[in-house]
Design a protein around this motif. Structure first.
Motif, PDB file in Angstrom:
ATOM      1  N   ILE A 139     -20.732 107.550   1.582  1.00 47.39           N
ATOM      2  CA  ILE A 139     -19.950 106.994   1.061  1.00 47.39           C
ATOM      3  C   ILE A 139     -20.281 107.176  -0.532  1.00 47.39           C
ATOM      4  O   ILE A 139     -19.256 107.658  -1.434  1.00 47.39           O
ATOM      5  CB  ILE A 139     -19.815 105.353   1.100  1.00 47.39           C
ATOM      6  CG1 ILE A 139     -19.523 105.136   2.567  1.00 47.39           C
ATOM      7  CG2 ILE A 139     -18.757 104.883   0.062  1.00 47.39           C
ATOM      8  CD1 ILE A 139     -19.633 103.650   2.848  1.00 47.39           C
ATOM      9  N   ALA A 140     -21.364 107.370  -1.067  1.00 48.03           N
ATOM     10  CA  ALA A 140     -21.882 107.456  -2.254  1.00 48.03           C
ATOM     11  C   ALA A 140     -21.347 108.740  -2.803  1.00 48.03           C
ATOM     12  O   ALA A 140     -20.907 109.073  -3.880  1.00 48.03           O
ATOM     13  CB  ALA A 140     -23.324 107.361  -2.495  1.00 48.03           C
ATOM     14  N   PHE A 141     -21.726 109.904  -1.791  1.00 48.86           N
ATOM     15  CA  PHE A 141     -21.183 111.080  -2.218  1.00 48.86           C
ATOM     16  C   PHE A 141     -19.966 111.334  -2.292  1.00 48.86           C
ATOM     17  O   PHE A 141     -19.279 112.045  -3.097  1.00 48.86           O
ATOM     18  CB  PHE A 141     -21.952 112.261  -1.315  1.00 48.86           C
ATOM     19  CG  PHE A 141     -23.443 112.667  -1.365  1.00 48.86           C
ATOM     20  CD1 PHE A 141     -24.255 111.886  -0.657  1.00 48.86           C
ATOM     21  CD2 PHE A 141     -23.390 113.714  -2.365  1.00 48.86           C
ATOM     22  CE1 PHE A 141     -25.802 112.432  -1.094  1.00 48.86           C
ATOM     23  CE2 PHE A 141     -25.031 114.203  -2.505  1.00 48.86           C
ATOM     24  CZ  PHE A 141     -26.039 113.332  -1.801  1.00 48.86           C
TER      25      PHE A 141
ATOM     26  N   HIS B 151     -24.485 104.244   3.653  1.00 47.39           N
ATOM     27  CA  HIS B 151     -23.930 104.210   2.406  1.00 47.39           C
ATOM     28  C   HIS B 151     -24.032 105.707   1.671  1.00 47.39           C
ATOM     29  O   HIS B 151     -23.349 105.932   0.696  1.00 47.39           O
ATOM     30  CB  HIS B 151     -25.046 103.300   1.733  1.00 47.39           C
ATOM     31  CG  HIS B 151     -24.476 101.836   1.683  1.00 47.39           C
ATOM     32  ND1 HIS B 151     -23.282 101.161   1.094  1.00 47.39           N
ATOM     33  CD2 HIS B 151     -24.967 100.654   2.427  1.00 47.39           C
ATOM     34  CE1 HIS B 151     -23.208 100.004   1.518  1.00 47.39           C
ATOM     35  NE2 HIS B 151     -24.142  99.507   2.145  1.00 47.39           N
ATOM     36  N   LEU B 152     -25.053 106.408   1.831  1.00 42.37           N
ATOM     37  CA  LEU B 152     -24.990 107.662   1.276  1.00 42.37           C
ATOM     38  C   LEU B 152     -23.805 108.577   1.535  1.00 42.37           C
ATOM     39  O   LEU B 152     -23.565 109.079   0.268  1.00 42.37           O
ATOM     40  CB  LEU B 152     -26.282 108.548   1.659  1.00 42.37           C
ATOM     41  CG  LEU B 152     -27.484 108.312   0.886  1.00 42.37           C
ATOM     42  CD1 LEU B 152     -28.577 109.075   1.577  1.00 42.37           C
ATOM     43  CD2 LEU B 152     -27.385 108.690  -0.384  1.00 42.37           C
TER      44      LEU B 152
ATOM     45  N   LEU C  32     -17.487 109.112  -3.105  1.00 44.43           N
ATOM     46  CA  LEU C  32     -17.201 108.273  -4.419  1.00 44.43           C
ATOM     47  C   LEU C  32     -17.259 109.269  -5.491  1.00 44.43           C
ATOM     48  O   LEU C  32     -16.620 109.379  -6.310  1.00 44.43           O
ATOM     49  CB  LEU C  32     -17.721 107.055  -4.302  1.00 44.43           C
ATOM     50  CG  LEU C  32     -17.077 105.846  -3.954  1.00 44.43           C
ATOM     51  CD1 LEU C  32     -17.856 104.719  -4.080  1.00 44.43           C
ATOM     52  CD2 LEU C  32     -15.611 105.910  -4.826  1.00 44.43           C
TER      53      LEU C  32
END
Lengths: 76, 230
Positions: free
Chosen positions: A22-24, A19-20, A26
């Motif tokens: 993807i978070a960065f 997930h990290l 996004l």
């Protein structure tokens, strides 16, 4: 028949590893979207406005519309 | 002036306000970047039962989430300081006007050449003519030449006030016994509105500021006329 031992450790780390990034990504997309949808058009809008801006023409139009207190329209 | 349901700043009417607008866009972009990251992580963390009770050391991530915020802060600080110093430059003003705050009106003094002074009271709502703005219009406006650097010396005769015109990017506290200086250049002709920005009593909301930027020759005619009427 024996089953494979399921993963018992590092489950949260695995989730974070997924997930990290993807978070960065996004968040960078959000910043880029704001930059190209708001920031750059606003800079361009101001540049375009002043490129062809005729202050005296605009002043005379405002004067005739009765906007100013210090300068009245020609008729008055 | 502001319009109903407005969220952003008013259109800039001075170079400084344009810079402030662009800086705000830059800072807000960074706010959205961080908010998106944090919101995604919050949702990812509350939507799982997985936990880690044994978080120890983790030098790498500690370095990342120390260095990255420091870099972001530098990216905010550099343009911020640039504008701060830009706003402090007073580049040989062509005109100096004194704006004095009273309870509850402003008075303006143009004393560069002659002694011109007048009070600027809000026009009461019942006396407005069609097309005028409620709680924003004044009987006498502060007229300035357009595209000229103007210095405003702000003070007060009684309590604290604050002289602010958002579209010109100016706000300066009016402190009794103190002379504060600010400056602006009106990039275009027009009428720019502001309101007292420091609580000063019952009619704090009813002492607006109106700046009228006109070409120099019209400014000179106006000031001659005002001197004759005085």
């Amino acid at each position: 028949m024996s089953l494979a031992k399921p993963a018992m450790r590092g489950l949260l780390a695995k989730r974070l590893r997924f997930h990290l990034p993807i978070a960065f990504a996004l968040s960078l997309v959000a910043a880029a979207a704001f930059k190209y949808a708001v920031t750059e058009p606003r800079k361009q809008a101001y540049a375009d406005f002043y490129k062809q801006y005729d202050a005296m023409k605009e002043f005379n139009a405002m004067k005739e519309a009765g906007v100013f207190q210090s300068v009245r329209p020609s008729g008055e | 002036m502001a319009h109903p349901t407005q969220l952003g700043f008013q259109d800039a009417a001075s170079p400084v306000m344009e810079e402030l607008l662009h800086f705000h866009d830059h800072a807000l972009m960074i706010v959205f970047l961080i908010s998106t990251l944090v919101l995604y992580i919050i949702i990812a963390m509350v939507s799982t039962k997985l936990t880690n009770k044994y978080i120890l050391d983790s030098q790498e991530i500690e370095i990342v989430w120390t260095v990255l915020p420091a870099v972001i802060l530098v990216l905010i600080a550099l343009p911020s300081l640039r504008i701060l110093y830009l706003m402090d430059e007073i580049n040989d003003p062509h005109l100096t006007i004194k704006a004095m705050g009273h309870q509850w009106y402003w008075s303006y003094e143009y004393t560069d050449y002659e002694d011109l002074g007048f009070d600027s009271y809000m026009i009461p709502t019942q006396d407005l003519t069609p097309g005028q703005f409620r709680l924003l219009e004044t009987d006498h406006r502060m007229v300035v030449p357009m595209e000229s650097p103007v210095r405003v010396l702000v003070s007060a005769e009684d309590v604290l006030h604050s002289w602010a015109v958002p579209s010109l990017g100016v706000k300066m506290d009016a402190v009794p016994g103190r002379l504060n200086q600010t400056a602006f250049i009106a990039s275009r002709p027009g009428v720019f509105y502001g309101q007292c920005s420091e609580i000063c009593g019952a009619n704090h909301s009813f002492m607006p500021i109106v700046v009228e930027a006109v070409p120099l020759e019209h400014f000179e005619s106006w000031s001659s006329l005002m001197l004759e009427d005085a």
